[in-house]
Design a protein around this motif. Structure first.
Motif, PDB file in Angstrom:
ATOM      1  N   LYS A 219       0.633 -15.016  -0.955  1.00  0.00           N
ATOM      2  CA  LYS A 219       1.995 -15.440  -1.300  1.00  0.00           C
ATOM      3  C   LYS A 219       2.400 -14.849  -2.646  1.00  0.00           C
ATOM      4  O   LYS A 219       3.539 -14.402  -2.829  1.00  0.00           O
ATOM      5  N   GLU A 220       1.470 -14.841  -3.586  1.00  0.00           N
ATOM      6  CA  GLU A 220       1.745 -14.256  -4.892  1.00  0.00           C
ATOM      7  C   GLU A 220       1.971 -12.752  -4.765  1.00  0.00           C
ATOM      8  O   GLU A 220       2.872 -12.189  -5.381  1.00  0.00           O
ATOM      9  N   TRP A 221       1.143 -12.103  -3.953  1.00  0.00           N
ATOM     10  CA  TRP A 221       1.266 -10.651  -3.775  1.00  0.00           C
ATOM     11  C   TRP A 221       2.628 -10.305  -3.192  1.00  0.00           C
ATOM     12  O   TRP A 221       3.281  -9.367  -3.645  1.00  0.00           O
ATOM     13  N   ARG A 222       3.046 -11.045  -2.193  1.00  0.00           N
ATOM     14  CA  ARG A 222       4.353 -10.779  -1.564  1.00  0.00           C
ATOM     15  C   ARG A 222       5.487 -10.905  -2.583  1.00  0.00           C
ATOM     16  O   ARG A 222       6.458 -10.150  -2.546  1.00  0.00           O
ATOM     17  N   LYS A 223       5.350 -11.840  -3.495  1.00  0.00           N
ATOM     18  CA  LYS A 223       6.387 -12.058  -4.512  1.00  0.00           C
ATOM     19  C   LYS A 223       6.540 -10.841  -5.409  1.00  0.00           C
ATOM     20  O   LYS A 223       7.639 -10.521  -5.865  1.00  0.00           O
ATOM     21  N   TYR A 224       5.427 -10.132  -5.654  1.00  0.00           N
ATOM     22  CA  TYR A 224       5.453  -8.986  -6.552  1.00  0.00           C
ATOM     23  C   TYR A 224       5.476  -7.648  -5.825  1.00  0.00           C
ATOM     24  O   TYR A 224       5.360  -6.590  -6.454  1.00  0.00           O
ATOM     25  N   SER A 225       5.636  -7.651  -4.517  1.00  0.00           N
ATOM     26  CA  SER A 225       5.491  -6.429  -3.732  1.00  0.00           C
ATOM     27  C   SER A 225       6.576  -5.397  -4.044  1.00  0.00           C
ATOM     28  O   SER A 225       7.766  -5.699  -4.066  1.00  0.00           O
ATOM     29  N   TYR A 226       6.125  -4.171  -4.251  1.00  0.00           N
ATOM     30  CA  TYR A 226       7.002  -3.011  -4.416  1.00  0.00           C
ATOM     31  C   TYR A 226       7.272  -2.348  -3.073  1.00  0.00           C
ATOM     32  O   TYR A 226       8.271  -1.662  -2.893  1.00  0.00           O
ATOM     33  N   SER A 227       6.378  -2.594  -2.102  1.00  0.00           N
ATOM     34  CA  SER A 227       6.419  -1.873  -0.838  1.00  0.00           C
ATOM     35  C   SER A 227       7.305  -2.516   0.211  1.00  0.00           C
ATOM     36  O   SER A 227       7.956  -1.816   1.005  1.00  0.00           O
ATOM     37  N   ILE A 228       7.340  -3.849   0.258  1.00  0.00           N
ATOM     38  CA  ILE A 228       8.078  -4.542   1.312  1.00  0.00           C
ATOM     39  C   ILE A 228       9.568  -4.195   1.234  1.00  0.00           C
ATOM     40  O   ILE A 228      10.180  -4.226   0.172  1.00  0.00           O
TER      41      ILE A 228
ATOM     42  N   GLY B  59      -5.454   3.721   4.056  1.00  0.00           N
ATOM     43  CA  GLY B  59      -4.629   4.926   4.023  1.00  0.00           C
ATOM     44  C   GLY B  59      -3.673   4.878   2.851  1.00  0.00           C
ATOM     45  O   GLY B  59      -3.862   4.137   1.890  1.00  0.00           O
ATOM     46  N   GLU B  60      -2.640   5.671   2.945  1.00  0.00           N
ATOM     47  CA  GLU B  60      -1.673   5.796   1.852  1.00  0.00           C
ATOM     48  C   GLU B  60      -0.254   5.641   2.392  1.00  0.00           C
ATOM     49  O   GLU B  60       0.059   6.106   3.491  1.00  0.00           O
ATOM     50  N   CYS B  61       0.558   4.938   1.634  1.00  0.00           N
ATOM     51  CA  CYS B  61       1.971   4.768   2.007  1.00  0.00           C
ATOM     52  C   CYS B  61       2.837   5.358   0.895  1.00  0.00           C
ATOM     53  O   CYS B  61       2.873   4.824  -0.216  1.00  0.00           O
ATOM     54  N   ILE B  62       3.497   6.436   1.214  1.00  0.00           N
ATOM     55  CA  ILE B  62       4.332   7.116   0.227  1.00  0.00           C
ATOM     56  C   ILE B  62       5.772   6.653   0.390  1.00  0.00           C
ATOM     57  O   ILE B  62       6.354   6.772   1.465  1.00  0.00           O
ATOM     58  N   ILE B  63       6.324   6.101  -0.664  1.00  0.00           N
ATOM     59  CA  ILE B  63       7.698   5.615  -0.619  1.00  0.00           C
ATOM     60  C   ILE B  63       8.651   6.809  -0.460  1.00  0.00           C
ATOM     61  O   ILE B  63       8.563   7.789  -1.186  1.00  0.00           O
ATOM     62  N   LYS B  64       9.569   6.711   0.494  1.00  0.00           N
ATOM     63  CA  LYS B  64      10.536   7.778   0.730  1.00  0.00           C
ATOM     64  C   LYS B  64      11.844   7.441   0.009  1.00  0.00           C
ATOM     65  O   LYS B  64      12.380   6.340   0.186  1.00  0.00           O
ATOM     66  N   LYS B  65      12.287   8.343  -0.807  1.00  0.00           N
ATOM     67  CA  LYS B  65      13.500   8.118  -1.599  1.00  0.00           C
ATOM     68  C   LYS B  65      14.744   8.187  -0.705  1.00  0.00           C
ATOM     69  O   LYS B  65      14.813   8.965   0.226  1.00  0.00           O
TER      70      LYS B  65
END
Length: 305
Positions: free
Chosen positions: A248-257, A299-305
């Motif tokens: 729950k804490e991780w979701r609050k700070y997530s950059y990926s979601i 694996g790796e998740c690269i954020i797409k601009k």
């Protein structure tokens, strides 16, 4: 591991080249006491006394070894973990010369950073190891909040970001014997005070430091102390409430979601997807372009601009 031990012994200038050659032929664990002694010597920037003064933990950081330069604190931690150091032992270095991130990527570690590995003797099974990485990310973000950085986020699975730039990386490695986890090594690298323009050109644009974000130099020893306290608090809460609390804490700070990412899984073709959330196992849940759902375990998740 042998090269790391030899490297530390060479820097001490206690041994001739002939002696070093002989050391290569015997068990390196015979030199654990010397490696520990080196880690107790005075260093210029990272100070044991300043970290432990006022440290409010019961286990984490009660045993600390600090080096002027090693190839990788994780490698030193693996070596010391085989030689009866305490649960919660911390290894720090003012510089790293050959540090690695996930997938073997080079991790730049100049003076002015926090380069740390923590030895944990956990009571968990293999399936929970990814959760330790997520928990460490939560601990880092909460630590940064305490020094005035309120917009840090966690990029799955192991990076901490500020204003779309990386400030911290985490590498978790398990030491197993007969399929039993004996130790978990949690490596944490935080860009603290150095000038990002000293990094290789390809890393400069995507990297930031705590000093840059705050507009002033930060006290690395204070940040380390706060981080050790936060890690122990996080671990205690996990034991008391289970991993669901930490998620729950991780979701609050997530950059990926909520972002579109390019997913690169080992041995699979990459694909674009929308990040929906994170599972109870710590896997990233994504929706592919065709509408199907996938759990990304590694694996790796690269954020797409």
């Amino acid at each position: 591991m042998q090269n790391e031990v030899i490297n530390i012994l060479k820097k001490e200038e206690r041994f001739s080249d002939e002696t070093i050659d002989e050391i290569r032929k015997v068990g390196i664990n015979d030199f654990a006491d010397i490696i520990m002694d080196v880690g107790k010597q005075d260093t210029e920037y990272i100070k044991r006394d300043e970290i432990q003064k006022g440290l409010k933990t019961e286990k984490i950081g009660k045993e600390i070894y600090i080096y002027k330069e090693v190839m990788s604190t994780n490698t030193v931690a693996k070596f010391l973990a085989e030689n009866d150091v305490e649960n919660g032992c911390v290894i720090l270095s003012e510089k790293q010369s050959k540090a690695k991130g996930r997938s073997g990527k080079q991790w730049e570690s100049p003076l002015g950073g926090i380069w740390m590995s923590l030895i944990i003797k956990p009571q968990i099974d293999h399936s929970k190891i990814p959760m330790i990485t997520l928990a460490a990310g939560v601990a880092v973000v909460k630590t940064l909040e305490k020094i005035g950085i309120e917009n840090a986020e966690i990029k799955w699975p192991n990076d901490v970001m500020i204003n779309d730039k990386k400030v911290c990386g985490i590498l978790t490695e398990a030491i197993t014997k007969f399929n039993i986890i004996e130790n978990i090594i949690v490596g944490i690298g935080i860009d603290a005070n150095f000038d990002v323009n000293t990094l290789p050109q390809e890393l400069q644009e995507g990297t930031t430091t705590l000093g840059h974000e705050l507009g002033h130099k930060i006290d690395e020893n204070e940040v380390i102390r706060l981080l050790l306290e936060e890690i122990e608090t996080t671990i205690d809460l996990i034991y008391e409430n289970g991993f669901e609390f930490m998620l729950k804490e991780w979701r609050k700070y997530s950059y990926s979601i909520g972002k579109i990412v390019e997913v690169k899984e080992p041995f699979n073709k990459s694909y674009d997807a929308y990040v929906l959330g994170i599972s109870r196992e710590g896997a990233l849940v994504v929706e592919k372009i065709d509408g199907t759902l996938e759990k990304v375990i590694s694996g790796e998740c690269i954020i797409k601009k």
